[in-house]
Design a protein around this motif. Structure first.
Motif, PDB file in Angstrom:
ATOM      1  N   ARG A   1      80.780 -39.634 -37.259  1.00 34.77           N
ATOM      2  CA  ARG A   1      80.382 -39.565 -38.537  1.00 34.77           C
ATOM      3  C   ARG A   1      80.065 -40.764 -39.259  1.00 34.77           C
ATOM      4  O   ARG A   1      80.855 -41.824 -39.029  1.00 34.77           O
ATOM      5  CB  ARG A   1      81.437 -38.675 -39.465  1.00 34.77           C
TER       6      ARG A   1
ATOM      7  N   LEU B   1      84.397 -39.246 -34.287  1.00 33.21           N
ATOM      8  CA  LEU B   1      85.463 -38.369 -35.052  1.00 33.21           C
ATOM      9  C   LEU B   1      86.923 -38.334 -34.649  1.00 33.21           C
ATOM     10  O   LEU B   1      87.755 -38.069 -35.257  1.00 33.21           O
ATOM     11  CB  LEU B   1      84.833 -37.044 -34.943  1.00 33.21           C
TER      12      LEU B   1
ATOM     13  N   LYS C   1      86.427 -35.080 -51.449  1.00 30.25           N
ATOM     14  CA  LYS C   1      85.182 -35.025 -51.162  1.00 30.25           C
ATOM     15  C   LYS C   1      84.485 -35.869 -52.298  1.00 30.25           C
ATOM     16  O   LYS C   1      83.569 -36.581 -52.340  1.00 30.25           O
ATOM     17  CB  LYS C   1      84.822 -33.436 -51.642  1.00 30.25           C
TER      18      LYS C   1
ATOM     19  N   SER D   1      84.519 -39.522 -50.947  1.00 34.66           N
ATOM     20  CA  SER D   1      83.511 -39.428 -49.876  1.00 34.66           C
ATOM     21  C   SER D   1      82.090 -39.435 -50.769  1.00 34.66           C
ATOM     22  O   SER D   1      81.173 -40.492 -50.245  1.00 34.66           O
ATOM     23  CB  SER D   1      83.407 -38.446 -49.214  1.00 34.66           C
TER      24      SER D   1
ATOM     25  N   ARG E   1      86.011 -30.753 -42.190  1.00 38.55           N
ATOM     26  CA  ARG E   1      85.285 -31.026 -43.283  1.00 38.55           C
ATOM     27  C   ARG E   1      84.489 -32.301 -43.048  1.00 38.55           C
ATOM     28  O   ARG E   1      85.166 -33.128 -42.645  1.00 38.55           O
ATOM     29  CB  ARG E   1      86.114 -31.164 -44.546  1.00 38.55           C
ATOM     30  N   PRO E   2      83.286 -32.329 -43.531  1.00 38.27           N
ATOM     31  CA  PRO E   2      82.467 -33.436 -43.301  1.00 38.27           C
ATOM     32  C   PRO E   2      82.974 -34.792 -43.989  1.00 38.27           C
ATOM     33  O   PRO E   2      82.549 -35.700 -43.958  1.00 38.27           O
ATOM     34  CB  PRO E   2      81.207 -32.923 -43.761  1.00 38.27           C
TER      35      PRO E   2
ATOM     36  N   HIS F   1      85.958 -38.587 -42.152  1.00 34.98           N
ATOM     37  CA  HIS F   1      84.949 -39.294 -41.249  1.00 34.98           C
ATOM     38  C   HIS F   1      85.616 -39.626 -39.936  1.00 34.98           C
ATOM     39  O   HIS F   1      84.818 -39.891 -38.846  1.00 34.98           O
ATOM     40  CB  HIS F   1      84.320 -40.623 -41.959  1.00 34.98           C
TER      41      HIS F   1
END
Ligand code: SF4
Ligand code: SF4
Length: 373
Positions: free
Chosen positions: A31, A42, A198, A201, A246-247, A250
């Motif tokens: 990521r 990851l 989030k 990010s 969750r994206p 990272h």
């Protein structure tokens, strides 16, 4: 270990680390780490408790590219081992380290020592280590990080913390001087801090998750009555899957002590989180670890009338009993100011620290005193 698994790992150990480890469990995704331009795998590698350099070498050969250490781990020996293991692989891996220093000169001196021990001319992220309060991050430390980047000794500036998540995320996002945040994040914490993760990010800050296994407990020794209860099959893999689902996370950096763990972690990350099956495992695991695992929620900060940093001390005892790292727990405990090291919970008629999450505070802190004081 069954024969098939042993054969699989033996192949990995021999050569072809990349091919033999990757072939069975699938390719390891990467990521983007915020706006840094780095692309960690990851599954990263938290080297804090690793003592076998060959595990680090084989992880790098298998394709893991993110290795985390700190000036203080294993009294400085951890950086030396990581440096020796990765020296010939430096071009294809990222190395991150941390300083516990509280002033500019001390931090920059630490960085020079870290680079020497790591046998490299730069680290990819240089963190201020374990800052759970904005007051732990004076401007002179951010200035030191700027100097290090300017001098080419660090590529990016980071901050790590275990507690006080909401305040620290808000502070670092607003301050705008941090490119990577290394934060404890696991299934015991629920989703409360995720909007802030989030937001960070989305604003280009890289997010690295640590303490993703919620205390380890893989290393509870044979014969320890806690072993059966706390080391449940599948729970650690589920915890890792949860942490990277969750994206905006990272990379994650679980500790990896041997090839079995490398294999299990690799398979978990490439398999992905299954809410129903993994969720059940984690709910059961949470019930088991509730009395002993502090999720650093901060609710008891300042509650001990004798001034004990309860959350930290519970973490130290878990280093010993969860990770099987007695020396790490003892060394951290011994960094406490002397008057705090001399406190004994057994002198209290009743513990006034009430943990809303079910940690048996007096019992765990007394255990730390028994083990380390
Ligand atoms: S002991 Fe309990 S209240 Fe205190 S920080 Fe840990 S989880 Fe929160
Ligand atoms: S029992 Fe220990 S943690 Fe609880 S109030 Fe007393 S000294 Fe503090």
């Amino acid at each position: 270990m069954d024969a098939t698994r042993r054969g699989f790992l033996a192949g990995a150990a021999l050569l072809a680390g990349p091919r033999s480890l990757k072939a069975a469990p699938g390719d390891m995704p990467k990521r983007k780490l915020g706006r840094t331009g780095l692309e960690p795998t990851l599954l990263g590698f938290g080297c804090m408790t690793t003592t076998d350099a060959s595990v680090i070498e084989q992880a790098a050969d298998a394709g893991i590219n993110w290795f985390d250490t700190a000036r203080g781990y294993q009294n400085g020996n951890n950086e030396r081992m990581v440096g020796a293991a990765l020296k010939s692989r430096r071009q294809k891996v990222h190395i991150t380290t941390k300083t516990p220093a509280r002033n500019r000169a001390g931090a920059l001196a630490h960085l020079d020592t870290s680079l020497r021990e790591l046998q490299t001319d730069h680290v990819d992220v240089w963190y201020l280590h374990n800052r759970s309060n904005p007051s732990d991050c004076p401007d002179e430390l951010f200035d030191a990080q700027d100097e290090a980047v300017k001098a080419g000794k660090a590529r990016f500036r980071g901050v790590s913390f275990h507690a006080n998540h909401e305040q620290m995320f808000r502070f670092l996002i607003d301050k705008g001087r941090t490119e990577v945040i290394l934060v404890s994040y696991n299934f015991t914490m629920g989703e409360k801090i995720e909007p802030l993760m989030k937001e960070a990010s989305d604003k280009g800050i890289g997010i690295v998750a640590m303490k993703v296994m919620a205390g380890g407990w893989r290393r509870v020794r044979e014969g320890d009555p806690m072993r059966e209860k706390l080391s449940r099959p599948g729970a650690f893999a589920a915890a890792l899957k949860w942490a990277v689902r969750r994206p905006f996370v990272h990379t994650a950096i679980p500790g990896i002590l041997d090839l079995d763990q490398l294999d299990e972690n690799w398979r978990a990350v490439t398999a992905g989180y299954r809410p129903e099956a993994d969720g059940k495992l984690l709910a059961a695991q949470l019930d088991l670890i509730r009395p002993v695992y502090c999720r650093s929620c901060g609710a008891c900060t300042g509650a001990c009338p004798k001034g004990l940093p309860v959350s930290d001390i519970v973490r130290y005892v878990n280093y010993a009993e969860g990770y099987g790292e007695f020396a790490l727990g003892r060394d951290q405990f011994r960094l406490l100011p002397e008057p705090l090291r001399e406190v004994r919970c057994s002198d209290c008629t009743r513990c006034v620290v009430e943990c809303p999450n079910g940690v048996r505070v007096a019992e765990r802190v007394a255990r730390a005193q028994e083990l380390f004081a």
